[in-house]
Write a protein that holds these residues in place. Sequence first.
Motif, short mmCIF file in Angstrom:
data_model
loop_
_atom_site.label_atom_id
_atom_site.label_comp_id
_atom_site.label_asym_id
_atom_site.label_seq_id
_atom_site.Cartn_x
_atom_site.Cartn_y
_atom_site.Cartn_z
N VAL A 162 -2.43 1.35 -13.32
CA VAL A 162 -3.63 2.04 -12.82
C VAL A 162 -4.70 1.01 -12.44
N ALA A 163 -4.86 -0.03 -13.28
CA ALA A 163 -5.83 -1.09 -13.00
C ALA A 163 -5.45 -1.85 -11.72
N SER A 164 -4.14 -2.10 -11.53
CA SER A 164 -3.66 -2.78 -10.32
C SER A 164 -3.97 -1.96 -9.07
N MET A 165 -3.72 -0.63 -9.17
CA MET A 165 -4.02 0.24 -8.03
C MET A 165 -5.51 0.18 -7.69
N LYS A 166 -6.34 0.21 -8.74
CA LYS A 166 -7.78 0.18 -8.54
C LYS A 166 -8.22 -1.16 -7.93
N TYR A 194 0.83 -1.21 0.00
CA TYR A 194 0.00 0.00 0.00
C TYR A 194 0.86 1.26 0.00
N ILE A 195 2.11 1.12 0.49
CA ILE A 195 3.04 2.24 0.44
C ILE A 195 3.83 2.21 -0.87
N HIS A 196 4.50 1.09 -1.13
CA HIS A 196 5.38 1.04 -2.31
C HIS A 196 4.61 0.99 -3.63
N GLY A 197 3.43 0.37 -3.61
CA GLY A 197 2.58 0.41 -4.81
C GLY A 197 2.13 1.83 -5.09
N GLY A 198 1.80 2.56 -4.01
CA GLY A 198 1.38 3.96 -4.14
C GLY A 198 2.48 4.86 -4.66
N ILE A 199 3.74 4.52 -4.34
CA ILE A 199 4.88 5.32 -4.79
C ILE A 199 5.32 4.92 -6.20
N LEU A 200 5.40 3.61 -6.46
CA LEU A 200 6.04 3.12 -7.69
C LEU A 200 5.13 3.04 -8.91
N LYS A 217 -7.02 -1.38 -4.35
CA LYS A 217 -7.38 -0.21 -3.54
C LYS A 217 -6.14 0.52 -2.99
N ILE A 218 -5.18 0.74 -3.89
CA ILE A 218 -3.95 1.45 -3.54
C ILE A 218 -4.09 2.91 -3.96
N THR A 219 -3.92 3.82 -3.00
CA THR A 219 -3.99 5.26 -3.29
C THR A 219 -2.59 5.75 -3.67
N PRO A 220 -2.48 6.51 -4.77
CA PRO A 220 -1.16 7.02 -5.16
C PRO A 220 -0.55 7.93 -4.08
N ILE A 221 0.75 7.85 -3.94
CA ILE A 221 1.52 8.74 -3.06
C ILE A 221 2.35 9.62 -4.00
N ASP A 222 2.10 10.92 -3.97
CA ASP A 222 2.68 11.84 -4.94
C ASP A 222 3.93 12.56 -4.43
N LEU A 223 4.10 12.57 -3.11
CA LEU A 223 5.21 13.28 -2.50
C LEU A 223 5.76 12.42 -1.36
N VAL A 224 7.07 12.17 -1.39
CA VAL A 224 7.72 11.39 -0.34
C VAL A 224 8.76 12.29 0.32
N VAL A 225 8.58 12.53 1.61
CA VAL A 225 9.48 13.40 2.38
C VAL A 225 10.14 12.54 3.45
N VAL A 226 11.37 12.13 3.21
CA VAL A 226 12.05 11.18 4.09
C VAL A 226 13.51 11.58 4.24
N ASN A 227 14.01 11.56 5.48
CA ASN A 227 15.46 11.53 5.69
C ASN A 227 15.74 10.44 6.71
N LEU A 228 16.98 10.02 6.79
CA LEU A 228 17.30 8.72 7.37
C LEU A 228 17.77 8.74 8.82
N TYR A 229 17.68 7.57 9.46
CA TYR A 229 18.19 7.42 10.83
C TYR A 229 19.61 7.97 10.90
N PRO A 230 19.98 8.58 12.02
CA PRO A 230 21.29 9.25 12.12
C PRO A 230 22.46 8.26 12.33
N PHE A 231 22.75 7.46 11.32
CA PHE A 231 23.82 6.46 11.45
C PHE A 231 25.17 7.12 11.70
N LYS A 232 25.48 8.12 10.90
CA LYS A 232 26.78 8.81 11.00
C LYS A 232 26.97 9.42 12.39
#
Length: 197
Positions: free
Chosen positions: A85-89, A70-76, A92-107
């Motif tokens: 589009v038929a697969s999403m329908k 539901y996340i990766h189908g919406g993004i990819l 019942k996968i809703t598209p995700i149009d904006l991904v705002v992510v930064n990562l765990y502070p490994f460094k």
Amino acid sequence: MKIKRALVSVSDKTGVVEFARKLHAAGVEIVSTGGTMRAIKEAGIPVMYVSDVTGFPEIMDGRVKTLNPYIHGGILAVRDNPEHVASMKEHKITPIDLVVVNLYPFKETIAKPDVTLAEAIENIDIGGPAMIRAAAKNFKFVTVVTNPKRYDEVAEAIIKDGCTSGMLRMQLAQEAFAHTAEYDDCIQNYLKQQISK
């Protein structure tokens, strides 16, 4: 492509509440995880919990929360591909149009003088890079933001046009791949040092 849904999940929360406020004002639905969701919610901004999208709880101390169709189908999903589009329908996968992510502070974690290998390992982000790379791969349709310094520019474009330009999406995708490449390089260098001890 009008930006209707954003997934916001950041370790560095600099500016994220103000960005979320602008997204909400522009009519963008926000999906979020853990601490990011709490920060957005406490600011009085409507936000949907990622588990309400996936239908599955965060498990294994948060190791598994966004690794879900539901996340990766919406993004990819390729939005001009009828089969996608038929697969999403169908699913019942809703598209995700904006991904705002930064990562765990490994460094930052491995810079601590008394850090253990176990602590370092727990700060290796898995879901974050997966979402970043998925969004960056699909930059034709999806905007990916890994740097808080880009929030104002992206918010202004969404407020003005409802979307971002193709060139901006490509620039952000390049930055995103650079971000994950640097992250992975830091991890492999750390492990190499552990092996040679």
